[in-house]
Design a protein around this motif. Sequence first.
Motif, PDB file in Angstrom:
ATOM      1  N   ALA A  70      51.812  60.097  57.582  1.00  6.42           N
ATOM      2  CA  ALA A  70      51.181  58.778  57.572  1.00  6.42           C
ATOM      3  C   ALA A  70      50.637  58.419  58.944  1.00  6.42           C
ATOM      4  O   ALA A  70      49.639  57.695  59.061  1.00  6.42           O
ATOM      5  CB  ALA A  70      52.193  57.729  57.124  1.00  6.42           C
ATOM      6  N   LEU A  71      51.267  58.936  59.992  1.00  9.01           N
ATOM      7  CA  LEU A  71      50.816  58.651  61.356  1.00  9.01           C
ATOM      8  C   LEU A  71      49.450  59.267  61.625  1.00  9.01           C
ATOM      9  O   LEU A  71      48.649  58.730  62.391  1.00  9.01           O
ATOM     10  CB  LEU A  71      51.840  59.184  62.361  1.00  9.01           C
ATOM     11  CG  LEU A  71      51.636  58.816  63.831  1.00  9.01           C
ATOM     12  CD1 LEU A  71      51.788  57.329  64.047  1.00  9.01           C
ATOM     13  CD2 LEU A  71      52.610  59.593  64.707  1.00  9.01           C
ATOM     14  N   LEU A 122      47.800  56.413  64.379  1.00 12.91           N
ATOM     15  CA  LEU A 122      47.982  57.184  65.610  1.00 12.91           C
ATOM     16  C   LEU A 122      47.416  56.424  66.802  1.00 12.91           C
ATOM     17  O   LEU A 122      48.067  56.311  67.852  1.00 12.91           O
ATOM     18  CB  LEU A 122      47.299  58.545  65.478  1.00 12.91           C
ATOM     19  CG  LEU A 122      47.433  59.484  66.689  1.00 12.91           C
ATOM     20  CD1 LEU A 122      48.894  59.778  66.978  1.00 12.91           C
ATOM     21  CD2 LEU A 122      46.653  60.772  66.456  1.00 12.91           C
ATOM     22  N   ILE A 123      46.198  55.870  66.640  1.00  6.34           N
ATOM     23  CA  ILE A 123      45.609  55.074  67.716  1.00  6.34           C
ATOM     24  C   ILE A 123      46.437  53.823  67.959  1.00  6.34           C
ATOM     25  O   ILE A 123      46.701  53.433  69.107  1.00  6.34           O
ATOM     26  CB  ILE A 123      44.161  54.693  67.353  1.00  6.34           C
ATOM     27  CG1 ILE A 123      43.313  55.953  67.206  1.00  6.34           C
ATOM     28  CG2 ILE A 123      43.560  53.760  68.399  1.00  6.34           C
ATOM     29  CD1 ILE A 123      41.896  55.690  66.736  1.00  6.34           C
ATOM     30  N   LEU A 124      46.864  53.198  66.876  1.00  6.28           N
ATOM     31  CA  LEU A 124      47.685  52.000  66.991  1.00  6.28           C
ATOM     32  C   LEU A 124      48.986  52.292  67.729  1.00  6.28           C
ATOM     33  O   LEU A 124      49.413  51.521  68.594  1.00  6.28           O
ATOM     34  CB  LEU A 124      47.983  51.443  65.593  1.00  6.28           C
ATOM     35  CG  LEU A 124      48.892  50.215  65.537  1.00  6.28           C
ATOM     36  CD1 LEU A 124      48.233  49.038  66.206  1.00  6.28           C
ATOM     37  CD2 LEU A 124      49.233  49.886  64.094  1.00  6.28           C
ATOM     38  N   GLY A 125      49.629  53.422  67.404  1.00  6.93           N
ATOM     39  CA  GLY A 125      50.876  53.779  68.067  1.00  6.93           C
ATOM     40  C   GLY A 125      50.700  54.029  69.549  1.00  6.93           C
ATOM     41  O   GLY A 125      51.544  53.618  70.368  1.00  6.93           O
ATOM     42  N   GLY A 180      54.772  47.882  55.142  1.00  8.41           N
ATOM     43  CA  GLY A 180      56.134  48.196  55.563  1.00  8.41           C
ATOM     44  C   GLY A 180      56.272  49.615  56.062  1.00  8.41           C
ATOM     45  O   GLY A 180      56.930  49.879  57.076  1.00  8.41           O
ATOM     46  N   ASN A 181      55.644  50.568  55.372  1.00  8.37           N
ATOM     47  CA  ASN A 181      55.708  51.967  55.786  1.00  8.37           C
ATOM     48  C   ASN A 181      55.006  52.186  57.119  1.00  8.37           C
ATOM     49  O   ASN A 181      55.463  52.965  57.969  1.00  8.37           O
ATOM     50  CB  ASN A 181      55.078  52.854  54.714  1.00  8.37           C
ATOM     51  CG  ASN A 181      55.239  54.333  55.017  1.00  8.37           C
ATOM     52  OD1 ASN A 181      56.346  54.825  55.200  1.00  8.37           O
ATOM     53  ND2 ASN A 181      54.118  55.041  55.092  1.00  8.37           N
ATOM     54  N   SER A 182      53.893  51.483  57.336  1.00  2.74           N
ATOM     55  CA  SER A 182      53.162  51.598  58.599  1.00  2.74           C
ATOM     56  C   SER A 182      54.001  51.056  59.749  1.00  2.74           C
ATOM     57  O   SER A 182      54.034  51.634  60.848  1.00  2.74           O
ATOM     58  CB  SER A 182      51.835  50.840  58.518  1.00  2.74           C
ATOM     59  OG  SER A 182      51.015  51.367  57.497  1.00  2.74           O
ATOM     60  N   LEU A 183      54.689  49.946  59.508  1.00  2.00           N
ATOM     61  CA  LEU A 183      55.540  49.358  60.541  1.00  2.00           C
ATOM     62  C   LEU A 183      56.646  50.329  60.936  1.00  2.00           C
ATOM     63  O   LEU A 183      56.899  50.561  62.130  1.00  2.00           O
ATOM     64  CB  LEU A 183      56.141  48.044  60.026  1.00  2.00           C
ATOM     65  CG  LEU A 183      57.065  47.296  60.988  1.00  2.00           C
ATOM     66  CD1 LEU A 183      56.289  46.749  62.166  1.00  2.00           C
ATOM     67  CD2 LEU A 183      57.803  46.173  60.253  1.00  2.00           C
ATOM     68  N   ARG A 184      57.325  50.907  59.951  1.00  2.00           N
ATOM     69  CA  ARG A 184      58.392  51.862  60.225  1.00  2.00           C
ATOM     70  C   ARG A 184      57.862  53.077  60.987  1.00  2.00           C
ATOM     71  O   ARG A 184      58.486  53.559  61.931  1.00  2.00           O
ATOM     72  CB  ARG A 184      59.045  52.300  58.919  1.00  2.00           C
ATOM     73  CG  ARG A 184      60.178  53.305  59.121  1.00  2.00           C
ATOM     74  CD  ARG A 184      60.567  53.996  57.834  1.00  2.00           C
ATOM     75  NE  ARG A 184      61.155  53.094  56.870  1.00  2.00           N
ATOM     76  CZ  ARG A 184      60.646  52.834  55.671  1.00  2.00           C
ATOM     77  NH1 ARG A 184      59.495  53.405  55.308  1.00  2.00           N
ATOM     78  NH2 ARG A 184      61.258  52.026  54.837  1.00  2.00           N
ATOM     79  N   SER A 186      57.007  55.673  68.254  1.00  2.00           N
ATOM     80  CA  SER A 186      57.037  55.186  69.630  1.00  2.00           C
ATOM     81  C   SER A 186      58.446  55.255  70.216  1.00  2.00           C
ATOM     82  O   SER A 186      58.615  55.517  71.413  1.00  2.00           O
ATOM     83  CB  SER A 186      56.507  53.755  69.694  1.00  2.00           C
ATOM     84  OG  SER A 186      57.287  52.890  68.896  1.00  2.00           O
ATOM     85  N   SER A 187      59.469  55.059  69.389  1.00  2.00           N
ATOM     86  CA  SER A 187      60.845  55.110  69.879  1.00  2.00           C
ATOM     87  C   SER A 187      61.199  56.512  70.380  1.00  2.00           C
ATOM     88  O   SER A 187      61.943  56.656  71.362  1.00  2.00           O
ATOM     89  CB  SER A 187      61.826  54.685  68.786  1.00  2.00           C
ATOM     90  OG  SER A 187      61.651  53.320  68.449  1.00  2.00           O
TER      91      SER A 187
END
Length: 347
Positions: free
Chosen positions: A176-177, A188-191, A250-254, A260-261
């Motif tokens: 999904a990333l 990916l860009i957002l992350g 929700g999946n995008s948030l996770r 990033s973590s």
Amino acid sequence: MDLAFSSVLAALASATAPASTMMTIRQTGAHGDFVNTLLQVVALDDVVGLLAYSAAISVALAYTASGFSLKNIVSPILINFASLFAGGLLGFLLKVLIPPKRSSDNKLIISVAILFGFCGFCQILEVSPLLGCMFMSTVYINITNDDKLFKQLNSFSPPFLLLFFVRSGVCFDLGALINNNSGSSSLLILGVVYFIVRILGKYFGAFAGCLITHKNKLVRNYWGLALIPQAGVAIGLAELGARTLGGITGNSLRTVILASSVLYELIGPGCAKLSLALSHSYDKNLNSSYENPEQSEKHDVNLLIERIREIQNELPEHDINNNITNSMPVNNSNIPTWRKHFHSNKF
């Protein structure tokens, strides 16, 4: 990105991982104003993050329902304050149920039972138990000064932490990333943007706070580096937010938080140690000895021997064997071995 996703992601950015910071401080043996300020703020910004998440998830739900309401925003915050109050009461209850005379086994059973019961109650109400548990421990330690219970729970917690991160990893959709588009931007860009902007926010926010409170230059310039790690609290809230929002949002948030973590935990401890070194919060020479116990032990023994010899050279010369022989009619074999070695410099 839509408002529901953006508001929750922004709230999660404030959380910091206290575990990485604490382990780095223990490893280096750092102390001083920098460390004292850091420990207080690391705990405080997780509290702020939990409150911010409560408000953000309310805004997100109101946005998805196509209607904002002051009640929908304020009620979750009030529920969290109720959880805070309940955690404080349970802190007092812990003091009553586990007096000093109780065995360590009973203390562990009672404390774990109260924690699990409180978490189950919060799960029924769909409220995060983190803030209440944090306040429970705050109340308990301040009215009892009993840190033995925390050490005992600390040794009990690794299996649960492992299960938590394993479950988070199972839910991490790496595809999904890369492939999934949510809104108008790739995850990916957002992350990448989230990863960079959060670091800048932490650094310049800490810099501004130190400037306002007139902290010294060493604390002001390097404090933000120690606030970069992010893991447990953010991942836990991301899982809760993913269940609440559901679907692609929700999946995008996770996915963004988990990805990033991983990066934050790779560079976070190094940045924290760098900030401690640049702020002169620990001695690098002592730290190298601390990290190698065998070298530290040898170093201490050599210093002790040198000091003993210096003291011995300052003592007036006399014949210890003659003095002992004249004072008591015993043969030389009765002289303690350590005195012979001390006299002959044999260490």
